[in-house]
Motif scaffolding. Sequence first.
Motif, PDB file in Angstrom:
ATOM      1  N   LEU A 200       5.192   4.154   2.192  1.00 56.25           N
ATOM      2  CA  LEU A 200       4.349   3.424   2.029  1.00 56.25           C
ATOM      3  C   LEU A 200       2.521   3.566   3.625  1.00 56.25           C
ATOM      4  CD1 LEU A 200       7.080   0.794   3.735  1.00 56.25           C
ATOM      5  CD2 LEU A 200       5.454   0.380   1.529  1.00 56.25           C
ATOM      6  N   CYS A 201       1.406   3.063   3.415  1.00 56.30           N
ATOM      7  CA  CYS A 201       0.801   4.263   3.849  1.00 56.30           C
ATOM      8  C   CYS A 201       0.595   3.338   5.496  1.00 56.30           C
ATOM      9  CB  CYS A 201      -0.198   2.739   3.493  1.00 56.30           C
ATOM     10  SG  CYS A 201      -1.313   2.721   1.799  1.00 56.30           S
ATOM     11  N   GLY A 202       0.694   4.657   6.383  1.00 53.79           N
ATOM     12  CA  GLY A 202       0.585   4.686   7.514  1.00 53.79           C
ATOM     13  C   GLY A 202       1.550   5.042   8.292  1.00 53.79           C
ATOM     14  N   GLN A 203       3.058   5.223   7.261  1.00 54.53           N
ATOM     15  CA  GLN A 203       4.151   5.983   7.838  1.00 54.53           C
ATOM     16  C   GLN A 203       4.346   7.707   7.821  1.00 54.53           C
ATOM     17  OE1 GLN A 203       6.519   3.502   9.084  1.00 54.53           O
ATOM     18  NE2 GLN A 203       5.488   2.249   8.668  1.00 54.53           N
TER      19      GLN A 203
ATOM     20  N   CYS B 185       1.217  -1.330   0.258  1.00 54.23           N
ATOM     21  CA  CYS B 185      -0.468  -0.184  -0.197  1.00 54.23           C
ATOM     22  C   CYS B 185       0.902   0.873   0.109  1.00 54.23           C
ATOM     23  CB  CYS B 185      -1.321   0.070   0.832  1.00 54.23           C
ATOM     24  SG  CYS B 185      -1.913   1.534   1.473  1.00 54.23           S
ATOM     25  N   LEU B 186       0.683   2.227  -0.829  1.00 50.44           N
ATOM     26  CA  LEU B 186       1.396   3.061  -1.023  1.00 50.44           C
ATOM     27  C   LEU B 186       0.521   4.590  -1.192  1.00 50.44           C
ATOM     28  CD1 LEU B 186       3.755   2.759  -3.683  1.00 50.44           C
ATOM     29  CD2 LEU B 186       4.228   2.797  -1.605  1.00 50.44           C
ATOM     30  N   GLU B 187       1.009   5.661  -0.280  1.00 50.94           N
ATOM     31  CA  GLU B 187       0.330   6.835  -0.211  1.00 50.94           C
ATOM     32  C   GLU B 187       1.080   8.018  -1.115  1.00 50.94           C
ATOM     33  OE1 GLU B 187       0.414   7.505   3.717  1.00 50.94           O
ATOM     34  OE2 GLU B 187      -1.611   6.517   4.198  1.00 50.94           O
ATOM     35  N   ALA B 188       0.603   9.034  -2.325  1.00 47.85           N
ATOM     36  CA  ALA B 188       0.945   9.854  -2.562  1.00 47.85           C
ATOM     37  C   ALA B 188       0.505  11.232  -1.758  1.00 47.85           C
ATOM     38  CB  ALA B 188       0.450   9.475  -4.114  1.00 47.85           C
TER      39      ALA B 188
ATOM     40  N   PRO C 131       2.727  14.726  -6.832  1.00 47.99           N
ATOM     41  CA  PRO C 131       2.146  13.128  -7.089  1.00 47.99           C
ATOM     42  C   PRO C 131       3.533  12.392  -7.311  1.00 47.99           C
ATOM     43  CG  PRO C 131       0.617  14.889  -8.581  1.00 47.99           C
ATOM     44  CD  PRO C 131       2.205  15.951  -7.597  1.00 47.99           C
ATOM     45  N   GLU C 132       4.612  12.915  -7.100  1.00 47.04           N
ATOM     46  CA  GLU C 132       5.921  11.901  -7.513  1.00 47.04           C
ATOM     47  C   GLU C 132       6.435  11.556  -6.016  1.00 47.04           C
ATOM     48  OE1 GLU C 132       7.037  15.682  -7.740  1.00 47.04           O
ATOM     49  OE2 GLU C 132       5.578  15.197  -8.076  1.00 47.04           O
ATOM     50  N   THR C 133       5.911  12.090  -4.890  1.00 47.51           N
ATOM     51  CA  THR C 133       6.437  11.158  -3.583  1.00 47.51           C
ATOM     52  C   THR C 133       5.103  10.547  -3.076  1.00 47.51           C
ATOM     53  OG1 THR C 133       7.047  13.810  -3.182  1.00 47.51           O
ATOM     54  CG2 THR C 133       6.808  12.195  -1.381  1.00 47.51           C
ATOM     55  N   VAL C 134       5.902   9.395  -2.140  1.00 42.47           N
ATOM     56  CA  VAL C 134       4.808   8.309  -2.051  1.00 42.47           C
ATOM     57  C   VAL C 134       5.966   7.732  -0.576  1.00 42.47           C
ATOM     58  CG1 VAL C 134       3.825   7.662  -4.510  1.00 42.47           C
ATOM     59  CG2 VAL C 134       5.875   6.680  -3.878  1.00 42.47           C
TER      60      VAL C 134
END
Length: 82
Positions: free
Chosen positions: A19-22, A6-9, A14-17
């Motif tokens: 891990l979800c929840g980090q 899972c990744l969050e942008a 938008p090029e910065t992602v």
Amino acid sequence: MGTTVCLEASAEHPETVRLCGQRYPGGDDMIPAEGLIVVAGTAGTLMAAGWILMVIRQERRENRRSVSAAHATDLTSAGTEA
């Protein structure tokens, strides 16, 4: 095959992602705010204590000088009365 991640942008970049929840930035390379507060508080306390000691010593020196000067004046005036 692979592992699903899972990744969050970023909405602004938008090029910065991440891990979800980090949270970013984070990790062991950051100095915690509490540590900085403790270091700053300790440094401030030591500086204040040093300044107070310096003022006390200076006042003691001035008192000794005034007592010595008064004592010398008493001895001088005592010698002229005799």
